[in-house]
Design an enzyme around this catalytic site. Structure first.
Site, mmCIF file in Angstrom:
data_model
loop_
_atom_site.group_PDB
_atom_site.id
_atom_site.type_symbol
_atom_site.label_atom_id
_atom_site.label_comp_id
_atom_site.label_asym_id
_atom_site.label_seq_id
_atom_site.Cartn_x
_atom_site.Cartn_y
_atom_site.Cartn_z
ATOM 1 N N GLU A 5 -11.096 6.173 -2.528
ATOM 2 C CA GLU A 5 -11.048 6.620 -1.126
ATOM 3 C C GLU A 5 -12.155 5.965 -0.297
ATOM 4 O O GLU A 5 -11.934 5.548 0.848
ATOM 5 C CB GLU A 5 -11.172 8.155 -1.040
ATOM 6 C CG GLU A 5 -10.074 8.924 -1.744
ATOM 7 C CD GLU A 5 -8.738 8.860 -1.006
ATOM 8 O OE1 GLU A 5 -8.386 7.785 -0.488
ATOM 9 O OE2 GLU A 5 -8.026 9.870 -0.959
ATOM 10 N N ASP A 26 0.827 -1.208 0.000
ATOM 11 C CA ASP A 26 0.000 0.000 0.000
ATOM 12 C C ASP A 26 0.861 1.259 0.000
ATOM 13 O O ASP A 26 0.474 2.283 -0.558
ATOM 14 C CB ASP A 26 -0.945 0.001 1.202
ATOM 15 C CG ASP A 26 -2.209 0.790 0.893
ATOM 16 O OD1 ASP A 26 -2.649 1.580 1.733
ATOM 17 O OD2 ASP A 26 -2.723 0.625 -0.220
ATOM 18 N N GLU A 52 -9.402 -3.070 -6.201
ATOM 19 C CA GLU A 52 -9.345 -3.110 -4.731
ATOM 20 C C GLU A 52 -9.448 -4.553 -4.236
ATOM 21 O O GLU A 52 -8.713 -4.963 -3.329
ATOM 22 C CB GLU A 52 -10.469 -2.244 -4.130
ATOM 23 C CG GLU A 52 -10.266 -0.756 -4.308
ATOM 24 C CD GLU A 52 -9.118 -0.198 -3.470
ATOM 25 O OE1 GLU A 52 -8.665 -0.888 -2.520
ATOM 26 O OE2 GLU A 52 -8.663 0.918 -3.764
HETATM 27 C C1 LIG Z 1 -5.157 0.199 -2.524
HETATM 28 C C2 LIG Z 1 -5.601 1.496 -1.847
HETATM 29 N N1 LIG Z 1 -6.815 2.008 -2.150
HETATM 30 C C3 LIG Z 1 -7.187 3.175 -1.530
HETATM 31 C C4 LIG Z 1 -6.391 3.805 -0.623
HETATM 32 C C5 LIG Z 1 -6.839 5.084 0.050
HETATM 33 N N2 LIG Z 1 -6.159 6.235 -0.461
HETATM 34 C C6 LIG Z 1 -5.163 3.239 -0.360
HETATM 35 N N3 LIG Z 1 -4.329 3.799 0.531
HETATM 36 N N4 LIG Z 1 -4.764 2.067 -0.983
#
Ligand SMILES: Cc1ncc(CN)c(N)n1
Length: 247
Positions: A149, A55, A229
């Site tokens: 988000e 991430d 996601e």
């Molecule tokens: C995979 C992912 N998706 C969304 C977010 C939120 N900005 C994140 N930090 N990482």
């Protein structure tokens, strides 16, 4: 969560329709087994550390995407909308987020400089690059921005709800995206996306390409975000390779 419009969210925005229409994949993205394992305290810490490293790579690629949406908001020239201010606050929180990742990684002994992007991360970052191309409409970019988000907000807020058994050492990560302030920020993004979609659907947006084209592209983009996601969560669980085929 189950696609019902949330209290305080104006009923009937296009995004509300999408969440209802695509509630299975929406739930797949916002109630993923990885998230449920954090919430019930059974998460495998190696999965959490893998998620943390991947991430961090994603968030660094997300910054230029948010900047590209800010530029589009500026070019729209509609100062009264306040869109730019929403994105500026988003960039500010990303600055804090990157600092948090570095601190959290050292807490867990994860050396971020040694983390290589796995395939789902590479694919998701490539998708962000696609969304930065000049031909992508502001409405489509906003649909993606809100979806990206809101998946994290809904997922991590779930781990903070009454009755959750999130381990104390993971509470901070959940608070980062699950807190009310981030929820408010996601509502601001949702309102911008709904306003843009309404204008595109009513054909009142000057110089926009064929309006239903923008609306359907935005819906497809929403679905692609959910797929990326789910792939990202799958990777974190170590169930790589079961990703949905990309259109
Ligand atoms: C995979 C992912 N998706 C969304 C977010 C939120 N900005 C994140 N930090 N990482």
């Amino acid at each position: 969560m189950d696609g019902k419009s949330k209290p305080g969210v104006p009923y009937g925005g296009m995004t509300d329709t999408w969440v209802k229409k695509h509630r299975l994949i929406y739930i797949g993205a916002t109630r993923h087994p990885f998230i449920l394992s954090i919430r019930d305290g059974t998460v495998d810490l190696s999965a959490f550390k893998r998620w943390l490293g991947q991430d961090y790579i994603f968030v660094r690629a997300f910054v230029p995407f948010v900047a590209s949406v800010l530029i589009r908001a500026y070019k729209k020239g509609d100062e009264s909308s306040g869109d730019m201010e929403v994105m500026l606050s988003g960039l500010g929180s990303l600055n804090d987020e990157i600092a948090w990742f570095k601190q959290e990684a050292s807490k867990w002994g994860v050396d971020l400089s040694q983390v290589a992007p796995e395939k789902p991360t590479q694919h998701y970052c490539r998708f962000l690059e696609e969304l930065m191309r000049p031909e992508v409409d502001y409405t489509v970019a906003m649909a993606a921005f809100w979806a990206i988000e809101t998946v994290y907000q809904e997922s991590f807020a779930h781990c903070l709800e009454e009755g959750s058994k999130t381990p104390p050492e993971l509470q901070e990560a959940c608070q980062r995206w699950g807190n009310d302030g981030f929820g408010h920020y996601c509502s601001s993004l949702r309102n911008i996306a709904d306003r843009q979609l309404e204008k595109a659907a009513s054909g009142s947006e000057p110089l926009v390409k064929v309006s239903e084209d923008v609306v359907s592209k935005a819906e497809v983009t929403f679905l692609r975000v959910l797929e990326y996601e789910v792939d990202f969560w799958n990777m974190s669980c170590g169930t790589a390779g079961h990703s949905a085929p990309k259109p």
